[in-house]
Design a protein around this motif. Sequence first.
Motif, PDB file in Angstrom:
ATOM      1  N   VAL A 169       0.842  -1.205   0.000  1.00 15.17           N
ATOM      2  CA  VAL A 169       0.000   0.000   0.000  1.00 15.17           C
ATOM      3  C   VAL A 169       0.873   1.250   0.000  1.00 15.17           C
ATOM      4  N   LEU A 170       1.878   1.272   0.874  1.00 15.92           N
ATOM      5  CA  LEU A 170       2.766   2.442   0.943  1.00 15.92           C
ATOM      6  C   LEU A 170       3.568   2.602  -0.345  1.00 15.92           C
ATOM      7  N   ALA A 171       4.040   1.500  -0.921  1.00 16.99           N
ATOM      8  CA  ALA A 171       4.783   1.577  -2.182  1.00 16.99           C
ATOM      9  C   ALA A 171       3.895   2.166  -3.279  1.00 16.99           C
ATOM     10  N   GLN A 172       2.630   1.779  -3.302  1.00 16.60           N
ATOM     11  CA  GLN A 172       1.707   2.326  -4.298  1.00 16.60           C
ATOM     12  C   GLN A 172       1.440   3.811  -4.044  1.00 16.60           C
ATOM     13  N   GLN A 173       1.312   4.185  -2.773  1.00 21.09           N
ATOM     14  CA  GLN A 173       1.101   5.596  -2.447  1.00 21.09           C
ATOM     15  C   GLN A 173       2.317   6.436  -2.829  1.00 21.09           C
ATOM     16  N   ILE A 174       3.514   5.898  -2.626  1.00 22.57           N
ATOM     17  CA  ILE A 174       4.734   6.602  -3.023  1.00 22.57           C
ATOM     18  C   ILE A 174       4.747   6.780  -4.535  1.00 22.57           C
ATOM     19  N   ALA A 175       4.402   5.718  -5.265  1.00 22.62           N
ATOM     20  CA  ALA A 175       4.366   5.800  -6.732  1.00 22.62           C
ATOM     21  C   ALA A 175       3.323   6.812  -7.196  1.00 22.62           C
ATOM     22  N   ASP A 176       2.166   6.797  -6.569  1.00 27.30           N
ATOM     23  CA  ASP A 176       1.104   7.759  -6.928  1.00 27.30           C
ATOM     24  C   ASP A 176       1.559   9.190  -6.663  1.00 27.30           C
TER      25      ASP A 176
END
Length: 183
Positions: free
Chosen positions: A107-114
């Motif tokens: 989830v955090l990796a996706q938020q960082i990418a977003d």
Amino acid sequence: MERTKLLTFSVIALLLLNLLTIGFVVLKSGQFFPSEQPRGPFPRREEPARIIIERLHFDEAQQEQYREMIRQHQQQTQQLNDKSAQLFQAYYDLLTTSQPDSAKQQVLAQQIADNQRHLAELNFAHFKQIKALCRPDQQADFLQLVDELARLFGRQQRPPRGPDHEPPGGRPDGPPENFPPRP
């Protein structure tokens, strides 16, 4: 005795020549003299604006509009950078547990990418605004600037570190040379 004087004179002359050469190299590289960049926590902040104004030959009215665009862009960029720092902190804080939560990691990796995507889109929109600000006679200059965007602004996302915050191992800030520049 005459040879000793000649040898002493030669050694002194070579020493002075070496010092002059080193002085010339140092002066040419500008390492010991402060540059004309403004001081403070963000010494290069004005640099991109100056480059764009000069390259696009903005008149006074355009410069005023552009500076307002910069103010808004910097405010939005700062918000995204702050969010990025928080996300990375939370991401790496997962390492403090014996078994990091892999779902939370994803989830955090996706938020960082977003967040990075939002930053790239923000920068793209900013340059679209700059393009719209250009008169027809400035469009060719803008296209030439676009060819150099990555080189000119690719590594200026983070403020420079002070002497107390040197990167570990004395490595330069930013990605290795074989990585593409940040948008």
